[in-house]
Design an enzyme around this catalytic site. Structure first.
Site, PDB file in Angstrom:
ATOM      1  N   GLU A 118       5.557   0.578  -2.395  1.00 19.21           N
ATOM      2  CA  GLU A 118       4.109   0.738  -2.592  1.00 19.21           C
ATOM      3  C   GLU A 118       3.454  -0.635  -2.647  1.00 19.21           C
ATOM      4  O   GLU A 118       4.032  -1.595  -3.151  1.00 19.21           O
ATOM      5  CB  GLU A 118       3.856   1.511  -3.894  1.00 19.21           C
ATOM      6  CG  GLU A 118       2.453   1.465  -4.457  1.00 19.21           C
ATOM      7  CD  GLU A 118       1.416   2.069  -3.517  1.00 19.21           C
ATOM      8  OE1 GLU A 118       0.310   1.509  -3.436  1.00 19.21           O
ATOM      9  OE2 GLU A 118       1.716   3.085  -2.866  1.00 19.21           O
TER      10      GLU A 118
ATOM     11  N   CYS B 297      -3.520  12.411   5.160  1.00 17.75           N
ATOM     12  CA  CYS B 297      -4.871  12.864   4.833  1.00 17.75           C
ATOM     13  C   CYS B 297      -5.794  12.700   6.031  1.00 17.75           C
ATOM     14  O   CYS B 297      -7.002  12.892   5.920  1.00 17.75           O
ATOM     15  CB  CYS B 297      -5.418  12.098   3.622  1.00 17.75           C
ATOM     16  SG  CYS B 297      -5.492  10.311   3.876  1.00 17.75           S
TER      17      CYS B 297
END
Length: 472
Positions: A354, A430
């Protein structure tokens, strides 16, 4: 001599035929495709063209002749001005129908790859008060609606707290009630606003950067915990004293707040990732829970904003991953390690990567508080960390789970995945358009075998999509 502005045409009695991207709808007149906001298929309207290109135009509905039978009444008083929840005028079954179509169109038109039957979209059980996070902006420039301007409405207070108006960075629409988050969010925001009015607190001028109150963030969780972050500009000690009085008012008025935090932001932008967070009351985090696992969420942490639907999403990811207990899994764009920890019980090892260091620290804590010992987490830019050397050092993954931002994956990340050659790749997106682009780049080595759209954001055009790719 000034050039005379070309007058754009008015088109009468045009039938709206379809739904497009960004929450707009579509009409066609001759060969011209027209994009229009705040209308639905079946409406018959007069259209005022606002902008015209060779093959398309943008327009505004100025008169309604017939309303579509597939139309709902907006439930929010701010509809049409706020810029959010544009699909309130579509009944929810129609919303998910068009989201399904959006996924199918993007994968076929952009991806141009062989696809299996796409599963019916998984709708959200909650269509109101479903978000666990909202951010509000303070401004000394209240946005006046067209109706208010026409009626020459005068407000005693031009300070406002609410949402930015699209295309007007320094103006804010005063929000009285938002239907996206639990009503406690409305009560806290309005109480802070009223206290600030009564005690003459200054709201930020976003052009000159003068004023104290800047932003506030409200985060809730299914465990009942509540975080409030108030962001201010403080340049003098006297202002800090005044600000602490506001914080004390909030603490006294809302004992249900479990984490009351503040951030001093004297910069010229609203980003907080590089700023210190101070605890005024309670903890520096809240906890979310899923299948008995607890997840620590800090003020800067990313967590899916629809908690209940996130659980359904993660179950699909786990199912697509086909875990048997012996796999090594790479979880790319792991955030606070939610997916990594969620699947950890069914695998040999999970390695999460991340960009945000604070999120990785939370991910490690999330493993620790749940007694999970088979996770490793690394912070840094994905394309810099996920290299061939990294894969050679940690071992080739059997499964890669990737959940990138809207822009999709960097070509270097895709190259690293192709080098790693996992048996399965589960791609959560998304943005089906960038997902389709990435799937095409991987199509030579991976075949798409399952597609599952998920609606995380009712009343918006946004849709989440999960794809399973299996090595050819």
């Amino acid at each position: 001599m000034t050039r005379k502005k070309k007058e754009l045409p008015l088109l009468e009695k045009v039938t709206i035929t379809d739904v497009a991207a960004e929450g707009k709808a579509i009409a066609k007149v001759d060969d011209l495709v027209i994009f229009i906001p705040y209308v639905v298929p079946g409406d018959v309207v007069d259209l005022q063209i606002k902008r015209k290109k060779n093959k398309y135009a943008e327009a505004e509905a100025v008169r309604f002749h017939e309303l579509s039978p597939n139309r709902a009444t907006p439930f929010c008083q701010h509809y049409g001005v706020c810029g959010g929840c544009k699909w309130q005028i579509l009944p929810y079954p129609e919303q998910v129908k068009y989201k399904q179509k959006q996924v199918e169109d993007n994968l076929k038109r952009i991806g141009k790859i062989e696809l299996p039957d796409i599963s019916p979209i998984l709708g959200s059980a909650k269509t109101m008060f479903y978000r666990n996070k909202l951010e509000f902006t303070f401004s000394n420039k209240r946005w006046l609606t067209a109706k208010e301007v026409k009626q020459d409405v005068k407000y005693e207070q031009m300070n406002a707290v609410g949402f930015h108006i699209p295309g007007a960075f320094d103006k804010v629409l005063a929000i009285e009630k938002c239907w996206l988050q639990d009503d406690i969010s409305n009560r806290i925001r309005n109480a802070i606003r009223d206290y600030a009015y009564e005690h003459n607190y200054s709201f930020i001028n976003l052009r000159t950067q003068e004023g104290m109150l800047r932003n506030m963030i409200v985060r809730t969780s299914t465990t009942g915990e509540l975080m409030v972050i108030i962001i201010c500009k403080i340049t003098e000690e006297s202002e800090m004293s005044l600000f602490r009085q506001l914080l004390q008012f909030v603490a006294d008025s809302f004992p249900e707040i479990t984490s009351l935090l503040y951030i001093i932001n004297n910069k010229c932008n609203d980003t907080i990732n590089d700023l210190d967070v101070h605890v005024f009351k309670g903890k520096d985090h809240i906890l979310e829970e899923m299948e008995g696992l607890r997840f620590k969420i800090g003020p800067k942490s990313f967590y899916q904003t629809n908690s209940e639907q996130a659980y359904n999403l993660y179950k699909i990811v786990r199912e697509f991953a086909g875990l048997t207990g012996g796999e090594r899994v790479y979880d790319l764009y792991t955030g606070t390690g939610t997916i990594a920890n969620f699947v950890s019980r069914q695998v040999r090892e999970v390695i999460g990567i991340e960009y945000v260091p604070e999120a990785i620290e939370d991910a490690k804590v999330n493993s620790e508080i749940n007694g999970i010992h088979n996770t490793l987490f690394y912070a840094g830019d994905m394309k810099d960390i996920l290299t061939q050397d990294f894969i050679n050092k940690h071992g080739r993954p059997d499964v890669i789970i990737t959940d990138p931002p809207r822009a999709g994956m960097h070509p270097d990340v895709i190259e690293a995945i192709l080098f790693a050659e996992p048996e399965r790749v589960v791609y959560v997106s998304c943005n089906p358009a960038t997902q389709a682009r990435d799937l095409q780049l991987m199509d030579g080595k991976y075949k798409v075998t399952a597609v599952q759209p998920v609606d995380m954001f009712p009343h918006t055009h946004h849709v989440e999509n999960v794809v399973l790719m299996v090595k050819r």
